[in-house]
Design an enzyme around this catalytic site. Structure first.
Site, short mmCIF file in Angstrom:
data_model
loop_
_atom_site.label_atom_id
_atom_site.label_comp_id
_atom_site.label_asym_id
_atom_site.label_seq_id
_atom_site.Cartn_x
_atom_site.Cartn_y
_atom_site.Cartn_z
N LYS A 121 -26.74 2.82 73.16
CA LYS A 121 -28.11 2.72 73.70
C LYS A 121 -28.81 1.38 73.45
O LYS A 121 -30.03 1.28 73.50
CB LYS A 121 -29.03 3.86 73.19
CG LYS A 121 -28.47 5.25 73.22
CD LYS A 121 -27.57 5.55 74.38
CE LYS A 121 -28.21 5.56 75.72
NZ LYS A 121 -27.15 5.62 76.79
N THR A 125 -23.92 -0.89 78.57
CA THR A 125 -23.59 -0.80 80.00
C THR A 125 -23.90 -2.12 80.70
O THR A 125 -23.12 -2.62 81.52
CB THR A 125 -24.41 0.34 80.65
OG1 THR A 125 -24.32 1.51 79.83
CG2 THR A 125 -23.93 0.65 82.05
N TRP A 126 -25.05 -2.69 80.37
CA TRP A 126 -25.47 -3.97 80.97
C TRP A 126 -24.48 -5.08 80.61
O TRP A 126 -24.00 -5.82 81.48
CB TRP A 126 -26.86 -4.30 80.44
CG TRP A 126 -27.59 -5.40 81.11
CD1 TRP A 126 -27.24 -6.05 82.27
CD2 TRP A 126 -28.81 -6.00 80.67
NE1 TRP A 126 -28.18 -7.00 82.57
CE2 TRP A 126 -29.15 -6.99 81.60
CE3 TRP A 126 -29.65 -5.79 79.56
CZ2 TRP A 126 -30.30 -7.77 81.46
CZ3 TRP A 126 -30.79 -6.55 79.42
CH2 TRP A 126 -31.10 -7.55 80.36
N HIS A 171 -17.98 0.79 69.57
CA HIS A 171 -19.19 1.01 68.75
C HIS A 171 -18.83 0.98 67.26
O HIS A 171 -19.68 1.25 66.42
CB HIS A 171 -19.82 2.37 69.09
CG HIS A 171 -20.35 2.47 70.49
ND1 HIS A 171 -21.16 1.51 71.06
CD2 HIS A 171 -20.21 3.43 71.44
CE1 HIS A 171 -21.49 1.88 72.30
NE2 HIS A 171 -20.91 3.02 72.56
N SER A 188 -34.39 5.48 73.47
CA SER A 188 -33.30 5.61 74.43
C SER A 188 -32.29 6.66 73.95
O SER A 188 -31.81 7.49 74.74
CB SER A 188 -32.63 4.25 74.64
OG SER A 188 -31.66 4.34 75.64
N GLY A 247 -34.43 1.07 81.66
CA GLY A 247 -34.02 -0.33 81.54
C GLY A 247 -35.18 -1.28 81.30
O GLY A 247 -35.25 -2.34 81.92
P1 A3P Z 1 -33.26 3.10 78.46
O1 A3P Z 1 -32.90 4.47 78.00
O2 A3P Z 1 -34.32 2.48 77.58
O3 A3P Z 1 -33.63 3.02 79.89
P2 A3P Z 1 -26.16 1.71 76.55
O4 A3P Z 1 -25.57 1.13 77.76
O5 A3P Z 1 -25.84 0.94 75.30
O6 A3P Z 1 -25.88 3.17 76.42
O7 A3P Z 1 -27.73 1.54 76.69
C1 A3P Z 1 -28.42 2.27 77.65
C2 A3P Z 1 -29.76 1.63 77.89
O8 A3P Z 1 -29.58 0.43 78.68
C3 A3P Z 1 -30.68 2.53 78.69
O9 A3P Z 1 -32.00 2.17 78.28
C4 A3P Z 1 -30.37 2.08 80.12
O10 A3P Z 1 -31.35 2.44 81.05
C5 A3P Z 1 -30.28 0.57 79.92
N1 A3P Z 1 -29.51 -0.12 80.95
C6 A3P Z 1 -28.40 0.29 81.61
N2 A3P Z 1 -28.00 -0.65 82.49
C7 A3P Z 1 -28.87 -1.67 82.38
C8 A3P Z 1 -28.99 -2.95 83.06
N3 A3P Z 1 -28.12 -3.31 84.00
N4 A3P Z 1 -30.01 -3.75 82.71
C9 A3P Z 1 -30.89 -3.38 81.76
N5 A3P Z 1 -30.84 -2.20 81.09
C10 A3P Z 1 -29.84 -1.35 81.40
#
Ligand code: A3P
Length: 303
Positions: free
Chosen positions: A54, A58-59, A114, A144, A271
């Site tokens: 979180k 993913t980004w 992780h 998140s 995001g």
């Molecule tokens: P939020 O729950 O605050 O929206 P992870 O990928 O480590 O699981 O983290 C997930 C968080 O990154 C979520 O945050 C998600 O919405 C956000 N996220 C996913 N893709 C993203 C992107 N391309 N750019 C910015 N934030 C992103």
């Protein structure tokens, strides 16, 4: 590692995390993590993305994929970033000592994990592989995580109260936590070996994606070059943006992948930076800020 011999800590409802060398692991990942530690041998050309859940995994998966593969717009539109960059303990070392996938067609294999540095140090130090670590401010990470957990089936009957989630977070009880120890493990490595580990925060990336993506590509040994350098970077930033990625059918899908119990769309929520202000009480914010001063500022990490 014998699962039953590990001490347990209540996390969510009756769900317990297991304590391994100072970190809290989800029970289903204790054995795969053990296999990664024992059997994964990174190649010098490998890129390892490390993070806590979180915090922007993913980004960063999409950005690393797009930086390494350049013309990746189409593939990012067809596949979820977690399919393009597999997580070692979730998709690769799942059921045997032999890796399931090794994405062999690329000059650089990209994996994510992780696993805390403190547990994976020998593996990562044994190779010239490059590591990218992403973190996110603890309050947004907590919020998140809380949203994500509440999407699990069990939460339909028994939602996880935010106050409980905050208490657990502050006590270090999150998967692969404590948060502060996980971050500091990789942060210290970035101080000692800046050419091996690229440390970035979600907020830095959000505030100036162009210059950070440029630096990231240089760090990975795949710099953007030529007259259209700026345009190429803009294209990568755009195709990995929350707005564009979250609109692809594959990322809107309610279907769950074989390797996870939540649907693909659960990786995309809002995001944004600072969403915790919409959820956390002043008291919780003050408590986490005090912890951040104690755990980060006291050792010189001014986050
Ligand atoms: P939020 O729950 O605050 O929206 P992870 O990928 O480590 O699981 O983290 C997930 C968080 O990154 C979520 O945050 C998600 O919405 C956000 N996220 C996913 N893709 C993203 C992107 N391309 N750019 C910015 N934030 C992103």
């Amino acid at each position: 590692m014998e699962l039953n011999s590990l001490s347990q800590g209540k996390w969510w409802g009756d769900d317990c995390l297991r304590h391994v060398d100072g970190f809290w692991l989800l029970p289903q990942f204790v054995e795969p993590i053990d296999r990664v530690i024992k059997h994964f041998r990174p190649l010098p050309s490998d890129i390892i993305l490390a993070s806590l859940p979180k915090t922007g995994t993913t980004w960063l998966k999409s950005l690393l994929f797009a930086i390494v593969h350049r013309s990746s717009k189409h593939r990012l539109a067809m596949k979820n970033p977690h399919e393009l960059v597999p997580t070692l303990e979730v998709q690769v070392y799942t059921a045997s000592d032999e890796p399931l996938t090794t994405n062999p067609c690329s000059t650089h294999r990209i994996f994510s994990t992780h696993i805390p540095y403190q547990l994976l140090a020998e593996t990562l130090d044994s190779s010239d592989c490059r590591i990218v670590y992403v973190t996110r401010n603890p309050k947004d990470t907590l919020v998140s995580t809380w949203h994500f957990v509440n999407k699990w089936k069990k939460a339909e009957k028994e939602p996880w109260p935010l106050e409980v989630a905050a208490d657990k977070f502050c006590d270090g009880l999150i998967p692969c936590g404590p948060y502060y120890d996980h971050v500091m493990g990789y942060k210290k490595l970035s101080w000692e070996k800046p050419n091996k580990l690229f440390f970035i925060t979600y907020e830095e990336l959000m505030s100036d994606p162009i210059s950070h993506v440029k630096k990231l590509a240089e760090f990975l040994g795949c710099p953007f070059e030529g007259d259209d350098e700026e345009g190429q970077i803009e294209e990568v930033v755009k195709c990995c943006s929350f707005r564009v990625l979250s609109e692809h059918e594959v990322n809107k899908s309610e279907e769950s992948p074989a390797w996870f119990q939540l649907p693909y769309n659960s990786f995309f929520r809002k995001g944004a930076v600072g969403d915790h202000k919409n959820y956390l009480s002043d008291e919780i914010i003050e408590h986490i800020d005090a912890l951040t001063i104690e755990k980060f500022h006291s050792v010189g990490f001014m986050y």
